[in-house]
Each structure stands twice: as C-alpha cells, then as structure tokens.
Design an enzyme around this catalytic site. Sequence first.
Site, short mmCIF file in Angstrom:
data_model
loop_
_atom_site.label_atom_id
_atom_site.label_comp_id
_atom_site.label_asym_id
_atom_site.label_seq_id
_atom_site.Cartn_x
_atom_site.Cartn_y
_atom_site.Cartn_z
N LYS A 11 -14.91 -6.95 11.05
CA LYS A 11 -15.80 -7.02 9.89
C LYS A 11 -17.19 -6.53 10.28
CE LYS A 11 -13.68 -10.75 7.20
NZ LYS A 11 -13.62 -9.95 5.96
N LYS A 68 0.84 -1.19 0.00
CA LYS A 68 0.00 0.00 0.00
C LYS A 68 0.88 1.25 0.00
CE LYS A 68 -4.16 -2.00 0.68
NZ LYS A 68 -5.31 -1.84 -0.20
N GLU A 119 -13.88 -3.16 8.11
CA GLU A 119 -14.60 -3.44 6.87
C GLU A 119 -16.08 -3.28 7.13
OE1 GLU A 119 -11.64 -6.62 4.59
OE2 GLU A 119 -13.26 -7.39 5.88
N LEU A 169 -2.25 16.06 10.33
CA LEU A 169 -1.75 16.29 11.68
C LEU A 169 -2.73 17.19 12.41
CD1 LEU A 169 0.62 16.03 13.74
CD2 LEU A 169 1.57 18.12 12.71
N GLN A 216 -6.27 3.59 3.63
CA GLN A 216 -7.38 3.46 2.68
C GLN A 216 -8.68 3.77 3.39
OE1 GLN A 216 -7.29 -0.75 1.51
NE2 GLN A 216 -8.81 -1.23 3.05
N HIS A 258 -1.14 -8.41 8.56
CA HIS A 258 -1.22 -7.03 8.07
C HIS A 258 -0.81 -6.01 9.13
CE1 HIS A 258 -3.01 -8.77 4.66
NE2 HIS A 258 -4.28 -8.62 4.96
#
Length: 586
Positions: A434, A279, A313, A483, A476, A337
């Site tokens: 989730k 990413k 998610e 900041l 994402q 992750h």
Amino acid sequence: MSSSLSRPSYSSSSRTSSPFFPNHSSLINGGTRRSLSFLSASPQELCLRSKRKSVQSSVVLQDGAVVVTNSSPIEKLKDGLLSVPSQEVVAELGGGEHESTVSITVVGASGDLAKKKIFPALFALYYEGCLPEHFTIYGYARSKMTDGELRHMVSKTLTCRIDKRANCGEKMEEFLKRCFYHTGQYDSQEHFVALNKKLKEHEGGRLSNRLFYLSIPPNIFVDAVKCASSSASSLSGWTRVIVEKPFGRDSKTSAALTNSLKHYLEEDQIFRIDHYLGKELVENLSVLRFSNLIFEPLWSRQYIQNVQFIFSEDFGTEGRGGYFDHYGIIRDIMQNHLLQILALFAMETPVSLDAEDIRNEKVKVLRSMRPIQLEDVVIGQYKGTTTKGGVTYPSYTDDKTVPKDSLTPTFAAAALFIDNARWDGVPFLMKAGKALHTRSAEIRVQFRHVPGNLYNRNSGGTNLDRTTNELVIRVQPDEGIYLKINNKVPGLGMRLDQSHLNLLYSARYSKEIPDAYERLLLDAIEGERRLFIRSDELDAAWALFTPLLKEIEEKKMIPELYPYGSRGPVGAHYLAAKHNVQWGDF
C-alpha cells in the site's frame, strides 16, 4: 446437518476428449445449462443463458445452435436436477405455477461493499439481461431504513457504464422497484423468519431459489448462516451463501470457520468469493496458456526463469486501519489474491473445464509448494512524507485506528517455490503493498536468456542476457497483454532494441470489461463454482502461510520503513537479487 436446506444433486458434466474444447452443454443444478468455455463473449452473448424460465433447459451445441426443451419441474426432479421435495414443498408450489424465481439477499446492505460493488454489479447484470425474469433483491442490515431509503441509497451508485443506451433511466427505475429492505439483527431467528415471510410474498408460489451474500464482518458469519439456514432457506429450490474474505487469520481459525459453516451448509452451497478470480485477465490465464500452442510448451522450468506477481496500491489504509491492522498485507492480499492467481498460473492441464477438475489441479499446486522461509520474505510499513510540491502524506501509524507501535506490514515481498517436475527451482516472487508509487496488478513471466546468443557481440551495448523475453499480463488498470522481444532497430547498422508486441484491451475490444463482481455474482446464481474457493484449497493456502505469519509475529519482526508514494522497501531488491531476479516493474 440442518434438514431445512435443500441440497441439490449434481450430474456429471459431459466431456469431450480434449480439455481445450469442452462440451458446451455442461450441466449444473436447477436445470440450468451453461457453457464453461473461457472464451470471451459479449455480455449479451453470455447472458443468453439467463434469458429463460426455469421450465426450459437450453443446450448450446458445438456449432453454436441453441436447442431449448420444455420440461416440468416434476420431470426435472426425476432427472435429478433438483433435490427431491417434501409433500410440504409440492403443496407450496401450488397448482400450475412452476416458474422459478431467484431471491438475492444482501446481508450487510448498508455497508460500503454493498453500496459500491454488490448493488452496482446486480444492476449491471439486470441491465444486460443476465438476471432471470423473476427476481427480487432484499437488503438486510441492522440500520433502520425503509424500502424508499434503500432505493435512494442504491441509486447514487448505479451507472449504465457497460453500454450507454437511451433507456438507462428506465432500467434503473425498473431495477430499483425490485429492491426492498428488511431491518434485522444478524443473530436473530425471529428477524430472519420475518424476512422469509417477505421473500415468500414476492416469490408468489414459484419455485424458490435463494442467494445470501454475506457482506458483514467474519465474526458474525456463522450467526447469520445459522439463522438464514433454519429460518429463511428455500424449501423448493436451492439455497447458496456467498462468503467474503477474510476466511480466518490462520489455519486454526479458518478450519473453525469452515467447520461451523458446514454445520449448517453443504460445501457446494458455500461460495467463498475472491474477487480477483473474477478479473478478466485472470480469467484469460487458462485461455492464453491452453489454447495457444506457442505458450504451453514454454510453460516450465526449461524456459521460464522466474514468475512475478505484483500488486500495488497508491493509497494507504484510509479509514480501514482498524481492520487492516488485524490482518496485514500478507493475509489481505498475498495469502488469497496472489496465491490463487499463482495456482491458476502453475497448475497442470485439467481434465476438463469443469469446476472440480480445475480446483483439483489448483490444490495440487498448493500442496506441492515448499514451506516459505523467513529469509525469503521482506516486510515493510509506509511512513509519512512531504513532496516537493509541499503535499504531506501520513504514515501508517498516523491513522487514529492504528496503534502507534504497530508492527503490521503494509508491504511484503516473498520468494516461493513449487517442488514438482514442471517448476522445480523456478522462483515465484510475490510483491504487494500500500501507499506505493502506482496502482497496478500484473503477472510477469521472465524467460531464460538464449544460450550462446549470437548477437551479444554486436548488440550495441545492450546486455541481451538482461533483456530477456518477458510476457506481461496486466490485470489492472489498462488491462492488456504484451510480450517483450529483442528486435533490430531499422537502419544499416546492427543495433538491437527491446520492443513490445502489445494487446491493449481498450484498443482491441469496444466493450467495457465487466466488473469482477458481476461475473462472480452471475456464477453464484447459476451454480458455477470454478472461480470460488473450495475448502481444501483454503486449507492448503493457510498451511503454506500460517507458519510464516506465526514466526513473524512471535519474533516481532520490525518492518522496513518506506516513504509514502515510493517503490517500497529497498530490501525487496535484495530479495530479488538473491534469487538472480530483477523486478519487472522497474
């Protein structure tokens, strides 16, 4: 070890005295030279390195000039850039044909990952001119399919999203002509021998480099690797294998998988992919820290109160219930992750930007982490709910592939600690779930409050000890960095407000951000291992989480239920409060 694999030797990267400004001519195998700088560049700039034949070596000088030198494969062999070939290999190369070719085989080509991510990423690389001049892509799976059917399937997922140029359709047609299909079983030597024959036909006597992407269930990794290594590996160039997670379920199964893979491959041929490391904002972590003087001195327990890694998610398992119930949210998201991002965030300054130097520092972080205590963990599972508009959302156990009495967590929050001089006492909070209220992934760095803040007395009712400075890295969606600072509201009075200094990538940069798979596939082709997980990293990560997972499962810990579309279990707030932390996404 199987003798059928070529095992390239690697020369050391040239280094300067500063880890922030490495020599841009770092060397990797196959005679390819690539800048290891983290600094952002356009896809065209990044892919200049790939627009050449393997008979050329290019060196990017510090002033930006590119020097290209021609050399024969024999000269490269003498320099140790390629493994020494056998007489059979020399004969196979033929008279004057010394160009190289890359053959990419997607094992499991009929699956969702291949269709939605791998083939589109390969097309994007081709579209931007990042793939070598000579390349072939083969889909390999058990499904009966022709070349034409594969091309039709792949064409449905291809887009020219990076640059809307007029030749999009033409590029698609050219790309699809390079795509072929071979039907075969994953454990069949005979079928891989047939694949090898087809690959040789397309390679046309050129120096052969082969990349296998295992987009298949982990229980058949070893079978596929065994067959590929003995029957379809390159005899003249390199052979590499990309392995998708999960890398086991715990320390024992992970070690067994690693040992089995290493029976047929060397460690430097195994590319364990974690797409989150590709990413853009995760890539930018080191740039943000090591090339900005304002941040590096603050990156310690003296100034940072806590660090949060938040993943959410807004959908449930949706057809993946069978897979997910076997692993759960901790294995699926936190152990890989989020822990990988934590290691990148917390590591010491590496000696250089060389892959091994970076991975060495990440391993030190993982080995310095305190065992996770059960009382520092909250787990949850989403339940069905009906919205005010009458829309009904299912519970986790409503999934037909999930047992009705399943205790598998779909949400988890945990407090982790790093017992070293830099981070002693700083809580690193992870949260992943989730079926939550939003889809996002971000890193939040909350700084300590200002001691004896002069403005607490006239801040207009604002508690400045609560409104601390916070650095937010949004991975994402809507990639950005901002900041939070305390600021005076314009006017004659003295009223304070918290404002954002905001770098929104979509506003600042006109180029669309490449998908993580594009970056990682290009790195694998070029032999760059910085964003792939080394075996000792994997061991250290499992050593941290395996005891916790074992305790949760042995005690049959019941997850706290939370409504589909909510912010997760209430217990997560109590966990944060226990460590004097507020979740930054509230």
